[in-house]
Scaffold this motif. Sequence first.
Motif, short mmCIF file in Angstrom:
data_model
loop_
_atom_site.label_atom_id
_atom_site.label_comp_id
_atom_site.label_asym_id
_atom_site.label_seq_id
_atom_site.Cartn_x
_atom_site.Cartn_y
_atom_site.Cartn_z
N MET A 1 0.84 -1.19 0.00
CA MET A 1 0.00 0.00 0.00
C MET A 1 0.88 1.25 0.00
O MET A 1 2.00 1.21 0.49
N GLU A 2 0.30 2.32 -0.53
CA GLU A 2 0.99 3.60 -0.48
C GLU A 2 0.23 4.54 0.46
O GLU A 2 -0.99 4.46 0.58
N PHE A 3 1.00 5.41 1.11
CA PHE A 3 0.45 6.35 2.07
C PHE A 3 1.08 7.71 1.85
O PHE A 3 2.29 7.82 1.66
N LEU A 4 0.24 8.75 1.87
CA LEU A 4 0.73 10.12 1.87
C LEU A 4 0.74 10.57 3.32
O LEU A 4 -0.29 10.48 4.01
N VAL A 5 1.89 11.03 3.79
CA VAL A 5 2.01 11.44 5.19
C VAL A 5 2.38 12.92 5.23
O VAL A 5 3.40 13.33 4.66
N ASP A 6 1.53 13.69 5.88
CA ASP A 6 1.78 15.12 6.11
C ASP A 6 2.49 15.21 7.46
O ASP A 6 1.90 14.90 8.50
N MET A 7 3.75 15.59 7.43
CA MET A 7 4.58 15.62 8.64
C MET A 7 4.88 17.06 9.01
O MET A 7 5.54 17.79 8.26
N VAL A 8 4.36 17.49 10.16
CA VAL A 8 4.58 18.85 10.64
C VAL A 8 5.46 18.77 11.88
O VAL A 8 5.08 18.16 12.89
N THR A 9 6.62 19.39 11.80
CA THR A 9 7.60 19.36 12.89
C THR A 9 7.66 20.73 13.54
O THR A 9 7.82 21.74 12.85
N THR A 10 7.56 20.74 14.86
CA THR A 10 7.69 21.97 15.63
C THR A 10 8.77 21.73 16.67
O THR A 10 8.60 20.89 17.56
N VAL A 11 9.86 22.46 16.56
CA VAL A 11 10.97 22.31 17.49
C VAL A 11 10.60 23.03 18.79
O VAL A 11 10.17 24.19 18.77
N PHE A 59 5.04 7.06 1.22
CA PHE A 59 5.59 5.85 1.83
C PHE A 59 4.89 4.62 1.30
O PHE A 59 3.72 4.67 0.93
N SER A 60 5.61 3.50 1.31
CA SER A 60 5.04 2.19 0.98
C SER A 60 5.16 1.31 2.22
O SER A 60 6.21 1.28 2.87
N ALA A 61 4.09 0.59 2.52
CA ALA A 61 4.08 -0.34 3.65
C ALA A 61 2.99 -1.37 3.40
O ALA A 61 2.05 -1.12 2.64
N ASP A 62 3.11 -2.52 4.04
CA ASP A 62 2.10 -3.56 3.89
C ASP A 62 0.75 -3.12 4.44
O ASP A 62 -0.30 -3.49 3.92
N ASP A 63 0.79 -2.34 5.54
CA ASP A 63 -0.44 -1.89 6.18
C ASP A 63 -0.12 -0.70 7.09
O ASP A 63 1.04 -0.30 7.20
N ALA A 64 -1.15 -0.17 7.74
CA ALA A 64 -0.98 1.01 8.60
C ALA A 64 -0.06 0.71 9.78
O ALA A 64 0.70 1.59 10.21
N GLU A 65 -0.09 -0.50 10.30
CA GLU A 65 0.76 -0.86 11.43
C GLU A 65 2.24 -0.83 11.04
O GLU A 65 3.07 -0.28 11.76
N GLN A 66 2.55 -1.37 9.88
CA GLN A 66 3.94 -1.35 9.40
C GLN A 66 4.38 0.09 9.12
O GLN A 66 5.51 0.48 9.43
N LEU A 67 3.48 0.90 8.56
CA LEU A 67 3.81 2.31 8.32
C LEU A 67 4.14 3.00 9.63
O LEU A 67 5.10 3.76 9.72
#
Length: 96
Positions: A1-11, A59-67
Amino acid sequence: MEFLVDMVTTVPEGTSKEAVEEIRTREAVRSAELAAQGSLARLWRPPHAPGEWRTWGLFSADDAEQLEQVLVSMPLRVWRRDTVTPLSPHPNDPGH
């Protein structure tokens, strides 16, 4: 599966420049490892608010848990909020 991940980092306030550079260096190394493993396909820089870093990752992963295991392995996760969108193929996708 493919997943789009929106990653917001706040230091966190008060974090030294040295600490920021150290974790960013570790993040770059880990991202390269994930790309070599086939877990991380692409990264983009979308618009972001002042004081934050924002990245979209494919990202690619087998499922949400692996992601989740992949995302937790990334050093910046300690300062990051991730929003995951599972993707499915579109019948009119010109790339397929």
